[in-house]
Design a protein around this motif. Structure first.
Motif, PDB file in Angstrom:
ATOM      1  N   SER A 194       0.274 -10.813   2.950  1.00 26.17           N
ATOM      2  CA  SER A 194      -0.644 -11.591   2.119  1.00 26.17           C
ATOM      3  C   SER A 194      -2.029 -10.969   2.048  1.00 26.17           C
ATOM      4  O   SER A 194      -2.664 -10.968   0.979  1.00 26.17           O
ATOM      5  CB  SER A 194      -0.738 -13.023   2.648  1.00 26.17           C
ATOM      6  N   ASP A 195      -2.541 -10.435   3.174  1.00 20.86           N
ATOM      7  CA  ASP A 195      -3.871  -9.843   3.139  1.00 20.86           C
ATOM      8  C   ASP A 195      -3.889  -8.585   2.286  1.00 20.86           C
ATOM      9  O   ASP A 195      -4.840  -8.340   1.537  1.00 20.86           O
ATOM     10  CB  ASP A 195      -4.369  -9.549   4.555  1.00 20.86           C
ATOM     11  N   LEU A 196      -2.829  -7.766   2.380  1.00 23.13           N
ATOM     12  CA  LEU A 196      -2.756  -6.564   1.551  1.00 23.13           C
ATOM     13  C   LEU A 196      -2.591  -6.934   0.086  1.00 23.13           C
ATOM     14  O   LEU A 196      -3.220  -6.324  -0.797  1.00 23.13           O
ATOM     15  CB  LEU A 196      -1.596  -5.677   1.998  1.00 23.13           C
ATOM     16  N   ALA A 197      -1.763  -7.926  -0.197  1.00 18.90           N
ATOM     17  CA  ALA A 197      -1.528  -8.337  -1.582  1.00 18.90           C
ATOM     18  C   ALA A 197      -2.826  -8.775  -2.253  1.00 18.90           C
ATOM     19  O   ALA A 197      -3.101  -8.418  -3.404  1.00 18.90           O
ATOM     20  CB  ALA A 197      -0.499  -9.460  -1.627  1.00 18.90           C
ATOM     21  N   SER A 198      -3.643  -9.534  -1.541  1.00 18.97           N
ATOM     22  CA  SER A 198      -4.903  -9.997  -2.131  1.00 18.97           C
ATOM     23  C   SER A 198      -5.869  -8.835  -2.358  1.00 18.97           C
ATOM     24  O   SER A 198      -6.589  -8.802  -3.365  1.00 18.97           O
ATOM     25  CB  SER A 198      -5.548 -11.058  -1.232  1.00 18.97           C
ATOM     26  N   THR A 199      -5.873  -7.871  -1.432  1.00 15.01           N
ATOM     27  CA  THR A 199      -6.750  -6.707  -1.592  1.00 15.01           C
ATOM     28  C   THR A 199      -6.312  -5.857  -2.778  1.00 15.01           C
ATOM     29  O   THR A 199      -7.142  -5.428  -3.594  1.00 15.01           O
ATOM     30  CB  THR A 199      -6.750  -5.853  -0.317  1.00 15.01           C
ATOM     31  N   LEU A 200      -5.011  -5.596  -2.882  1.00 16.64           N
ATOM     32  CA  LEU A 200      -4.500  -4.806  -3.998  1.00 16.64           C
ATOM     33  C   LEU A 200      -4.772  -5.492  -5.331  1.00 16.64           C
ATOM     34  O   LEU A 200      -5.105  -4.839  -6.331  1.00 16.64           O
ATOM     35  CB  LEU A 200      -3.003  -4.557  -3.832  1.00 16.64           C
ATOM     36  N   HIS A 201      -4.648  -6.809  -5.351  1.00 18.54           N
ATOM     37  CA  HIS A 201      -4.904  -7.550  -6.586  1.00 18.54           C
ATOM     38  C   HIS A 201      -6.367  -7.410  -7.009  1.00 18.54           C
ATOM     39  O   HIS A 201      -6.674  -7.256  -8.205  1.00 18.54           O
ATOM     40  CB  HIS A 201      -4.541  -9.023  -6.396  1.00 18.54           C
TER      41      HIS A 201
END
Length: 222
Positions: free
Chosen positions: A15-22
Motif C-alpha cells: 500500500s505504501d509503494l502503491a500510493s507513492t507510485l500513484h
C-alpha cells in the motif's frame, strides 16, 4: 530483483509503494501534458500493472489480466526489451505494435514508455499516452525520464524495507528468545554463580614435606 512478494496477489504492490507510485505517475501525467499513464513493475519474466492515472476501468482490468513481456509488440515491452525510451508518435502507423485490444479500450494514439532502472536491471516501465495524435517533445521525454527515476527509487526502497521486515520476522520465528532480548521485551536471565565464603583456615600436611612441616590452606564453603 523482482518486486513481487509472497502473500500478495500478482499485479499488486504494498500500500505504501502503491500510493507513492500513484503520486509520481500523477505528476508525470500532468507535467508531460498527457491524458493517462501506467506504471508496470517487473515480476519474473513479465511486467505487471502496478499503478494507473486517468485510464478507463476497462483498460485497467485488461492490463491487470494481461501482463506484458519484453518485446517489440507493445511500447512498454519494447522499452524493457531495448532498455531505452520508446516513443511511438502514431500507434496506428506502427506495424510492430500488437496491443490492439488495449489500444481500443484505452483509445490511445501517441505513446511514450520509459524504462525504470536499478543498477543495470529494468525493474519497471513508466508509460503514458495521448488519445489525440500529438507526438511527444524531447523536453517531455526528459521529464518522463526523471519521473521514471523517482518511481524506480521508490520501488527499490520499498523492496529493501520489505526484505528487512521479512528477515526480522524470520529471526523472531527461529530465535524468539534472542530477538526478544534484543528488542528489550525480556530481560536476559543468567545463572548465578555460587556464592562461596571462606569458612576457616586449616593446617594440612602436604605430601613431600617432612611430617613436621605443614602448610596453612583456606577452606571455602560453597
Amino acid at each position: 530483483m523482482s518486486p513481487g512478494g509472497a502473500g500478495r496477489a500478482p499485479g499488486t504492490a504494498p500500500s505504501d509503494l502503491a500510493s507513492t507510485l500513484h503520486a509520481v505517475l500523477g505528476n508525470a501525467v500532468r507535467l508531460a501534458n498527457t491524458d493517462s499513464g501506467f506504471i508496470y513493475l517487473e515480476d519474473g519474466d513479465v511486467y505487471r500493472h502496478a499503478s494507473d492515472v486517468g485510464a478507463t476501468v476497462e483498460v485497467v482490468e485488461f492490463n491487470k489480466a494481461n501482463p506484458i513481456r519484453p518485446g517489440r509488440g507493445t511500447s512498454t515491452g519494447r522499452a524493457a526489451f531495448e532498455r531505452r525510451v520508446v516513443h511511438i508518435p502514431d500507434v496506428e502507423l506502427d506495424e510492430e505494435y500488437q496491443h490492439r485490444d488495449a489500444q481500443r479500450l484505452g483509445g490511445f494514439r501517441s505513446l511514450l514508455s520509459v524504462p525504470m532502472f536499478h543498477r543495470d536491471d529494468v525493474i519497471g516501465v513508466l508509460s503514458v499516452f495521448r488519445t489525440e495524435l500529438l507526438p511527444f517533445t524531447q523536453d517531455e521525454m526528459d521529464r518522463l525520464s526523471m519521473f521514471a527515476e523517482q518511481a524506480a527509487l521508490a520501488t527499490v526502497t520499498s523492496q529493501l524495507a520489505a526484505s528487512v521486515e521479512h528477515q526480522r520476522v524470520e529471526l523472531a520465528r527461529i530465535l524468539p528468545q534472542q530477538v526478544a532480548d534484543v528488542d528489550g521485551t525480556r530481560t536476559p536471565s543468567f545463572r548465578r554463580r555460587p556464592t562461596c565464603r571462606q569458612d576457616d583456615r586449616r593446617d594440612q600436611l602436604v605430601p613431600g614435606l617432612d611430617d613436621e612441616e605443614t602448610i596453612t590452606v583456606d577452606v571455602l564453603r560453597c
